[in-house]
Design a protein around this motif. Structure first.
Motif, mmCIF file in Angstrom:
data_model
loop_
_atom_site.group_PDB
_atom_site.id
_atom_site.type_symbol
_atom_site.label_atom_id
_atom_site.label_comp_id
_atom_site.label_asym_id
_atom_site.label_seq_id
_atom_site.Cartn_x
_atom_site.Cartn_y
_atom_site.Cartn_z
ATOM 1 N N HIS B 212 0.831 -1.209 0.000
ATOM 2 C CA HIS B 212 0.000 0.000 0.000
ATOM 3 C C HIS B 212 0.860 1.253 0.000
ATOM 4 O O HIS B 212 0.562 2.226 -0.693
ATOM 5 N N THR B 217 -2.974 -0.841 -5.235
ATOM 6 C CA THR B 217 -4.412 -0.715 -5.007
ATOM 7 C C THR B 217 -4.892 -1.898 -4.159
ATOM 8 O O THR B 217 -4.204 -2.923 -4.056
ATOM 9 N N ASP B 218 -6.078 -1.746 -3.588
ATOM 10 C CA ASP B 218 -6.670 -2.871 -2.838
ATOM 11 C C ASP B 218 -6.843 -4.077 -3.755
ATOM 12 O O ASP B 218 -6.658 -5.220 -3.342
ATOM 13 N N TYR B 220 -5.021 -4.936 -6.236
ATOM 14 C CA TYR B 220 -3.719 -5.582 -6.454
ATOM 15 C C TYR B 220 -3.395 -6.501 -5.273
ATOM 16 O O TYR B 220 -3.004 -7.658 -5.458
ATOM 17 N N LEU B 300 -9.608 -4.752 3.831
ATOM 18 C CA LEU B 300 -8.831 -3.572 3.442
ATOM 19 C C LEU B 300 -9.694 -2.308 3.451
ATOM 20 O O LEU B 300 -9.206 -1.227 3.786
ATOM 21 N N ARG B 303 -9.838 -0.061 6.455
ATOM 22 C CA ARG B 303 -8.632 0.648 6.897
ATOM 23 C C ARG B 303 -8.598 2.116 6.525
ATOM 24 O O ARG B 303 -7.614 2.785 6.785
ATOM 25 N N TRP B 304 -9.562 2.630 5.869
ATOM 26 C CA TRP B 304 -9.515 4.067 5.541
ATOM 27 C C TRP B 304 -10.875 4.677 5.753
ATOM 28 O O TRP B 304 -11.842 4.199 5.170
#
Lengths: 244, 304
Positions: B212, B217-218, B220, B300, B303-304
């Motif tokens: 990251h 990217t998520d 990926y 994932l 996480r943001w």
């Protein structure tokens, strides 16, 4: 670090001008983890293109948290954070990779992938960006050589010394020519001589046009350059532009 | 920076190393669990298929025939009546053939209940006529009833309707159970893989974080886990399918000779079953890849 170590003879990047573009801007930013206490309080500053800036402060002052906001590993709890003109609050997760590719990060603990070779670690940002190995292999090899590790191209990071691993981390951070390079205690695990060499490397990168922000509590390192210094204490930021 | 700069550097030869390193300690138990689930899923699928086939065969047998049961009448020869009636029925349109069974045949059918010592000669044992029809939907019940009435014979006509309804309900239930079991096993496999993928993401957080930070990217990152679990799923699927095939072969070879299994659906080995077993690794890989990808992407996103 050796006493009297100064790099002031190396000119600060000529791109650095007061009117230049703001790469990262914070305005009254606060940050907390979960429901914990506020780690950063009303932090405001701007990093302009081509600048070289130190971020200092004692351990626990919030340097690493501030860096996490800058490389977008965390969101601010309040205030406005801007990256390359984008307000981070309005960003979706899918928007982050493109912005992160414009930022190189060097961690104190390196964060290498130990199952990959030095070459593979350095090439990681290019590989992730979808570039073919053949298109970058020579450039990466040259960069590894530039940081003095040509003979460790196929070594695993865990077999290298702290200074060597730090140089691998720096090479990885700059391999895709980021606009902003941030380093968290980059000299924390190396001897004074290596610290001087690493600092010279950062200065060289800055002269090539990269904006550099180095977080350190090593005041000897800070005194080695006449660069602006941001100081964090108890989550609050003070700014000192020594060049002014 | 050093003397290394003087010599032109040569990049190392070879291809990319895997970004997600193998984790034998974690993967082995997961492989075993997955293989067992695929094995069970294959057996459930084979069971569903054989139940389907058997029930269709039973239904065909019942639908395409009927039985006329002639009750003996004092002073008449029931065996001769059955022969005469069978001849007349066989001439009806839509009837393939009609076979009269003798009293001896009836006694043989009753042997499981009355033994082999024979029935008393004065016991009125019904005599049967087996009628095979061209078209299961065109049963000439009225015509047969007319023949029996004209001949003055007391008889029952059994078109197997009550049996075929019961068989149809039982086979439908068996199919539902088999498919339900198959769906449950696939769901369990997907849940296990999703759990394992989340655990793997936690264990390999260093890799995910490093990727990251350098701009992955998520999709990926999730793709790395997806490929890894696809590979694991294919291998576990192949192992489970092979064991299921061995069991099916054993049952097919041994079961066909076992009288006790006469009423049970037999495991068949037609091209359909072979193709189904051959597809199992791909299906297992697909389920594993999809559930791993969805689980990792969901993790994932938090996480943001």
């Amino acid at each position: 670090m050796a006493a009297g170590f100064r790099l002031t003879e190396i000119a600060v990047n000529p791109f650095q001008q007061s009117e230049s573009e703001v790469i990262v801007g914070f305005d009254a930013v606060g940050m907390r983890y979960g429901r914990g206490p506020e780690i950063l309080k009303d932090v405001s500053f701007q990093l302009k293109r081509g600048s070289f800036t130190f971020l200092t402060g004692p351990s626990g002052a919030g340097k690493t948290s501030l860096l996490r906001l800058i490389y977008m590993a965390h969101k601010a709890s309040r205030g406005v954070v801007q990256h390359f003109g984008h307000d981070t609050a309005g960003l979706q997760r899918k928007d982050l990779p493109d912005l992160r590719r414009r930022i190189g990060v060097v961690f104190q603990e390196f964060r290498m992938l130990d199952h990959l070779s030095v070459f593979e670690n350095v090439a990681l940002p290019l590989r992730v960006a979808g570039q073919k190995r053949a298109s970058y292999a020579e450039d990466v090899a040259e960069l590894v050589s530039w940081v003095g590790l040509a003979h460790h191209m196929e070594s695993r990071p865990a077999t290298l010394s702290g200074g060597e691993q730090q140089r691998v981390a720096i090479a990885r951070a700059v391999v895709n020519q980021p606009e902003l390079l941030i380093a968290d205690e980059p000299t924390g695990n190396v001897d004074p001589d290596m610290a001087r060499r690493l600092l010279r490397l950062f200065v060289e990168l800055n002269r090539l046009g990269t904006t550099v922000l180095i977080a350190t509590h090593d005041l000897t390192l800070v005194r080695a350059l006449d660069a602006p210094v941001m100081s964090l204490a108890d989550g609050r930021l003070t700014y000192r532009d020594r060049a002014a | 920076m050093s003397e290394d700069e003087k010599s032109p550097p040569a990049p190392p030869s070879g291809g990319h190393a895997r970004l997600l390193p193998p984790d034998a300690g974690r993967d082995r138990p997961l492989f075993i669990v997955s293989a067992i689930l695929v094995f069970l899923a294959c057996l459930a699928a084979l069971g569903a298929r054989s139940t389907w086939t058997s029930s269709e065969r039973w239904m065909d047998d019942l639908d395409g025939s009927l039985t006329v049961q002639i009750r003996p009448i004092e002073g008449r020869d029931a065996d001769q009546d059955a022969i005469d009636i069978a001849r007349e029925i066989s001439e009806l349109p839509g009837v393939t053939r009609a076979d009269a069974r003798s009293r001896a045949d009836s006694e043989m059918l009753l042997e499981p209940w009355f033994g082999t010592s024979g029935l008393p000669s004065d016991l009125p044992v019904p005599v049967l006529i087996d009628v095979v029809l061209d078209d299961p939907d065109g049963v000439p019940l009225d015509e047969i009833a007319d023949i029996l009435e004209t001949a003055g014979i007391d008889a029952d006509i059994d078109d197997h309707g009550r049996w075929s309804d019961a068989v149809a309900r039982a086979s439908q239930l068996a199919r539902l159970l088999a498919f339900g079991l198959l769906a449950l096993i696939l769901g369990a496999a997907a849940a296990v893989i999703a759990f394992a993928a989340r655990a793997s993401l936690v264990a390999r957080r260093d890799v995910a974080d490093a990727l990251h930070i350098v701009g992955a990217t998520d999709s990926y990152v999730a793709g790395l886990f997806q490929r890894r679990f696809f590979s694991l799923g294919v291998k576990a699927g192949a192992t489970g399918a092979i064991f299921a095939a061995l069991i099916a072969i054993l049952v097919a070879v041994g079961g066909n000779n076992a009288d006790a299994l006469y009423f049970l659906p037999e495991l068949l080995f037609s091209p359909f079953e072979i193709v189904a077993l051959a597809m199992a690794p791909l299906i297992a890989g697909g389920v594993a890849a999809l559930s791993a990808r969805l689980a990792v992407e969901e993790e994932l996103r938090k996480r943001w």
